[in-house]
Design a protein around this motif. Structure first.
Motif, mmCIF file in Angstrom:
data_model
loop_
_atom_site.group_PDB
_atom_site.id
_atom_site.type_symbol
_atom_site.label_atom_id
_atom_site.label_comp_id
_atom_site.label_asym_id
_atom_site.label_seq_id
_atom_site.Cartn_x
_atom_site.Cartn_y
_atom_site.Cartn_z
ATOM 1 N N GLU A 152 1.067 -1.298 0.131
ATOM 2 C CA GLU A 152 -0.068 -0.002 -0.007
ATOM 3 C C GLU A 152 0.974 1.249 0.032
ATOM 4 N N MET A 153 1.968 1.186 0.794
ATOM 5 C CA MET A 153 2.810 2.217 0.917
ATOM 6 C C MET A 153 3.642 2.555 -0.523
ATOM 7 N N LYS A 154 3.818 1.485 -1.222
ATOM 8 C CA LYS A 154 4.594 1.597 -2.561
ATOM 9 C C LYS A 154 3.711 2.231 -3.451
ATOM 10 N N ALA A 232 11.773 0.226 -5.518
ATOM 11 C CA ALA A 232 12.286 -0.734 -6.675
ATOM 12 C C ALA A 232 12.097 -2.215 -6.586
ATOM 13 N N GLY A 233 11.990 -2.512 -5.112
ATOM 14 C CA GLY A 233 11.811 -4.159 -4.790
ATOM 15 C C GLY A 233 10.702 -4.415 -5.077
ATOM 16 N N LEU A 234 9.434 -3.839 -4.786
ATOM 17 C CA LEU A 234 8.185 -4.275 -4.603
ATOM 18 C C LEU A 234 7.552 -4.107 -6.022
ATOM 19 N N ASP A 235 7.881 -3.251 -6.941
ATOM 20 C CA ASP A 235 6.943 -2.777 -8.124
ATOM 21 C C ASP A 235 7.561 -3.254 -9.482
ATOM 22 N N THR A 236 8.873 -3.166 -9.679
ATOM 23 C CA THR A 236 9.308 -3.403 -11.081
ATOM 24 C C THR A 236 9.287 -4.635 -11.530
ATOM 25 N N ILE A 237 9.541 -5.678 -10.639
ATOM 26 C CA ILE A 237 9.426 -7.275 -11.501
ATOM 27 C C ILE A 237 8.083 -7.585 -11.513
#
Ligand code: HEM
Length: 392
Positions: A152-154, A232-237
């Protein structure tokens, strides 16, 4: 100028359809051109020149996502940039990431076990979100129980107001700022709590206990690095997986190529990264006057490096608008180039390759569920509401 801007906006905002027409129109305006007070690059050569000259093209273009301080290391220029990269790079080194293969493969199979017998799934929420999220939280040493909060934060940072259906800019800004404060508070509380216990060797531990120039990072520096890693860790992949599977579901020929010949997966991943360009643009700010491929650049100008246009520049790759899984070499700019090249690229590649390998081994034939319509959220390129179906 109006025409130039509208063509750029067409390419910029177009998440679907003929992105390539927009890129071509932009390239027609020059390798770099001015629009709306910014300089936009449209070719591989122009992007390369920007990436190779960080003393002219600074990364201090923020604030990113409403953050209160420059994010580390993405907004740090030389000479300090390499100090932070020296700390971060070993955490993402190929040897470290390759060792995660069995855990990632097990997680992929566990997720597939959860829905394979149903003959379908909502790919984004049942696979593309949980896989990178769980890998990232485990690597960082953050509690899995915090996953929903951190996602949610991301989203509140990368696409504020989208989930809540907010459109009023004042309300969107207020929501974003509330999220920014929550993110700093979350990581500060985590760091404070950690300090009470033994040293740990996960990424949080390495960021907290690692040294630059013989000193530990300050709390602000730790938070500024964690802020970026969260984005970077929670969205891009997740984004890459949804783009890839949207493509596979619509292109049985490509899907069968991967399913019938798993050896092609590493180069298929590179080609999909190039063609889809999940992070479509990056930014710099000129700190000196320059001439960029014939376009005057003034100190203070924002420079938009259009990675999608660079990756599909016909002068860089033959038949650049088409997907060829045997394209070799394929030095695309989806992770950019120069000193800010993505720290997480090995991790991203590893996850994407394992996901494609295990999925197609177990579910080689699938398609979009009839009657469903995928959605294209704002922010970095991604697909939502991606319902897939298969017969076992
Ligand atoms: C397919 C997935 C990914 C894509 C497309 C991607 C893309 C990018 C891009 C384009 C940049 C450069 C930004 C610039 O030049 O201004 C970047 C930087 C960065 N990425 Fe990634 N990224 C991905 C995955 C990850 C992951 C999984 C992590 C970490 C968990 C990560 C961590 C970073 C960091 C720390 C930087 C800053 C590097 C620096 O400034 O020196 N990325 N990424």
């Amino acid at each position: 100028m109006a025409d130039e801007l509208s063509a750029y906006q067409q390419a910029f905002y177009s998440q679907v359809g003929e992105r390539f027409e927009g890129f071509q129109q932009m390239r027609g305006m020059g390798a770099a051109f001015r629009a709306d007070g910014a300089v936009i690059t449209t070719t591989r050569a122009a992007a390369e020149r920007v990436f190779q000259n960080p003393e002219i093209y600074s990364s201090r273009f923020g604030p990113i996502c409403g953050a209160h301080r420059p994010l580390i290391p993405i907004e740090i220029d030389p000479p300090d940039h390499h100090l932070y990269r020296r700390l971060l790079d070993p955490m993402f080194a190929p040897r470290t990431i390759n060792a995660l293969e069995p855990q990632i493969a097990a997680l992929v199979n566990e997720l597939i076990d959860g829905f394979i017998a149903d003959g379908g799934c909502r790919f984004d929420s049942q696979f593309a979100v949980p896989l990178p999220t769980q890998v990232f939280l485990a690597l960082m040493g953050l509690p899995l129980a915090d996953a929903a909060f951190l996602l949610e934060m991301k989203d509140g940072l990368l696409r504020p107001g989208y989930r809540e259906g907010l459109t009023d800019p004042v309300a969107v800004e207020a929501l974003n700022q509330a999220v920014v404060v929550k993110v700093y508070d979350y990581f500060q509380a985590f760091v404070d709590e950690r300090r009470k216990g033994p040293l740990r060797d996960d990424m949080m531990g390495q960021v907290m206990n690692g040294e630059i120039e013989g000193r530990r990072l300050t709390d602000e520096e730790i938070l500024d690095a964690c802020f970026l890693l969260l984005l970077a860790g929670l969205d891009t992949i997740t984004n890459s997986l949804t783009l890839f599977y949207h493509q596979f579901a619509n292109r049985p020929d490509l899907r069968m190529e991967v399913a019938n010949n798993p050896d092609t997966i590493p180069s298929a991943v590179e080609e999909l990264l190039r063609w889809e360009t999940p992070t479509p643009q990056v930014y710099r700010v000129a700190v000196a006057d320059d001439e960029l491929m014939g376009c005057p650049v003034h100190k203070g100008d924002v420079v938009v490096i259009d990675l999608g246009a660079a990756n599909t520049d016909p002068a860089f790759q033959p038949d650049a608008g088409e997907l060829h899984f045997d394209r070799e070499p394929n030095p695309h700019y989806s992770f950019t180039g120069g000193i800010h090249r993505c720290s997480g690229s090995h991790l991203a590649r590893q996850e994407l390759r394992i996901a494609l390998r295990e999925w197609h081994r177990r579910i080689p034939d699938y398609w979009m569920k009839p009657g469903t319509t995928p959605a294209w959220p704002p922010g970095l390129r991604s697909v939502e509401n991606l319902h897939l179906e298969w017969k076992l």
